[in-house]
Design a protein around this motif. Structure first.
Motif, mmCIF file in Angstrom:
data_model
loop_
_atom_site.group_PDB
_atom_site.id
_atom_site.type_symbol
_atom_site.label_atom_id
_atom_site.label_comp_id
_atom_site.label_asym_id
_atom_site.label_seq_id
_atom_site.Cartn_x
_atom_site.Cartn_y
_atom_site.Cartn_z
ATOM 1 N N VAL A 21 2.496 33.380 0.049
ATOM 2 C CA VAL A 21 3.768 32.827 0.709
ATOM 3 C C VAL A 21 5.013 32.841 -0.292
ATOM 4 N N LEU A 22 4.360 32.632 -1.668
ATOM 5 C CA LEU A 22 5.336 32.436 -2.826
ATOM 6 C C LEU A 22 4.908 33.299 -3.950
ATOM 7 N N GLU A 23 5.886 33.903 -4.872
ATOM 8 C CA GLU A 23 5.504 34.919 -5.753
ATOM 9 C C GLU A 23 6.196 34.099 -7.103
ATOM 10 N N PRO A 24 5.401 33.816 -8.108
ATOM 11 C CA PRO A 24 6.010 33.081 -9.342
ATOM 12 C C PRO A 24 6.896 34.368 -10.102
ATOM 13 N N VAL A 25 8.025 33.665 -10.369
ATOM 14 C CA VAL A 25 8.953 34.402 -11.021
ATOM 15 C C VAL A 25 9.551 33.568 -12.062
ATOM 16 N N SER A 26 9.333 34.400 -13.326
ATOM 17 C CA SER A 26 10.019 33.529 -14.752
ATOM 18 C C SER A 26 11.505 33.263 -14.472
ATOM 19 N N GLU A 27 12.346 34.534 -14.505
ATOM 20 C CA GLU A 27 13.708 34.459 -14.433
ATOM 21 C C GLU A 27 14.389 35.753 -13.289
ATOM 22 N N SER A 28 15.031 35.242 -12.476
ATOM 23 C CA SER A 28 15.461 36.219 -11.645
ATOM 24 C C SER A 28 17.098 35.791 -11.269
ATOM 25 N N GLN A 29 18.030 36.872 -11.030
ATOM 26 C CA GLN A 29 19.034 36.480 -10.376
ATOM 27 C C GLN A 29 19.256 36.220 -9.031
ATOM 28 N N TRP A 30 18.013 36.793 -8.301
ATOM 29 C CA TRP A 30 17.723 36.590 -6.961
ATOM 30 C C TRP A 30 16.761 35.319 -6.716
ATOM 31 N N GLY A 31 16.168 34.604 -7.723
ATOM 32 C CA GLY A 31 15.383 33.407 -7.543
ATOM 33 C C GLY A 31 16.022 32.158 -7.147
ATOM 34 N N SER A 32 15.382 31.677 -6.399
ATOM 35 C CA SER A 32 16.020 30.226 -6.096
ATOM 36 C C SER A 32 15.172 28.919 -6.351
ATOM 37 N N LEU A 33 15.503 27.934 -6.641
ATOM 38 C CA LEU A 33 14.984 26.592 -6.734
ATOM 39 C C LEU A 33 14.229 26.152 -5.576
ATOM 40 N N GLU A 42 5.316 6.324 5.253
ATOM 41 C CA GLU A 42 3.921 6.615 4.988
ATOM 42 C C GLU A 42 3.244 6.860 6.107
ATOM 43 N N GLY A 43 2.310 7.471 6.126
ATOM 44 C CA GLY A 43 1.370 7.894 7.486
ATOM 45 C C GLY A 43 1.897 9.048 8.261
ATOM 46 N N THR A 44 2.939 9.508 7.998
ATOM 47 C CA THR A 44 3.561 10.876 8.548
ATOM 48 C C THR A 44 2.817 12.062 8.209
ATOM 49 N N GLY A 45 2.429 12.269 7.082
ATOM 50 C CA GLY A 45 1.611 13.366 6.392
ATOM 51 C C GLY A 45 2.521 14.588 6.526
ATOM 52 N N THR A 46 3.907 14.445 6.474
ATOM 53 C CA THR A 46 4.585 15.660 6.881
ATOM 54 C C THR A 46 5.171 16.010 5.285
ATOM 55 N N VAL A 47 5.311 17.182 5.170
ATOM 56 C CA VAL A 47 6.098 17.755 3.911
ATOM 57 C C VAL A 47 7.133 18.999 4.245
ATOM 58 N N ARG A 48 8.178 18.672 3.736
ATOM 59 C CA ARG A 48 9.198 19.537 4.152
ATOM 60 C C ARG A 48 9.661 20.472 2.816
ATOM 61 N N PHE A 49 9.789 21.738 3.030
ATOM 62 C CA PHE A 49 9.633 22.803 2.317
ATOM 63 C C PHE A 49 11.185 23.423 2.112
ATOM 64 N N ILE A 50 11.880 23.054 1.045
ATOM 65 C CA ILE A 50 13.229 23.413 0.853
ATOM 66 C C ILE A 50 13.676 24.432 -0.134
ATOM 67 N N ILE A 51 14.618 25.259 0.130
ATOM 68 C CA ILE A 51 14.894 26.169 -1.120
ATOM 69 C C ILE A 51 16.542 26.039 -1.200
ATOM 70 N N ASP A 52 16.721 25.899 -2.427
ATOM 71 C CA ASP A 52 18.212 25.630 -2.862
ATOM 72 C C ASP A 52 18.564 27.114 -3.277
ATOM 73 N N TYR A 53 19.729 27.681 -2.193
ATOM 74 C CA TYR A 53 20.196 28.839 -2.846
ATOM 75 C C TYR A 53 21.470 28.799 -3.194
ATOM 76 N N ARG A 54 21.923 27.548 -3.734
ATOM 77 C CA ARG A 54 23.536 27.290 -4.374
ATOM 78 C C ARG A 54 23.544 28.396 -5.569
ATOM 79 N N LYS A 55 22.702 28.252 -6.432
ATOM 80 C CA LYS A 55 22.836 28.976 -7.618
ATOM 81 C C LYS A 55 22.873 30.405 -7.400
ATOM 82 N N MET A 56 22.156 30.993 -6.443
ATOM 83 C CA MET A 56 22.297 32.683 -6.125
ATOM 84 C C MET A 56 23.614 32.781 -5.557
#
Length: 79
Positions: A21-33, A42-56
């Motif tokens: 699902v993810l590909e590790p990249v050391s440095e790229s102008q198209w990469g994002s945090l 506690e107890g919800t067990g949910t995790v949100r996956f966030i991508i920060d596109y501001r730098k790009m």
């Protein structure tokens, strides 16, 4: 607990790389945090996956890696 959250984040990142699902990249102008947000509730067990596109988006790079062809030239090739 912060140590537990970091451990969960690393496990999630490792798993997402394993299932490609993810590909590790050391440095790229198209990469994002990438961030995993684990709610404090506690107890919800949910995790949100966030991508920060501001730098790009702020890179200001006007060069396009794959410019679109001119429509006139494309139509001539079809004739």
């Amino acid at each position: 607990d912060i140590k537990e959250r970091k451990k969960v984040q690393e496990e999630l990142k490792t798993r997402l790389v394993e299932i490609k699902v993810l590909e590790p990249v050391s440095e790229s102008q198209w990469g994002s945090l990438m961030l995993f947000i684990i709610p404090k509730k506690e107890g919800t067990g949910t995790v949100r996956f966030i991508i920060d596109y501001r730098k790009m988006n702020q890179s200001g790079d006007s060069k396009k890696p794959y410019p679109l062809p001119r429509i006139g030239e494309t139509m001539q090739q079809l004739e």
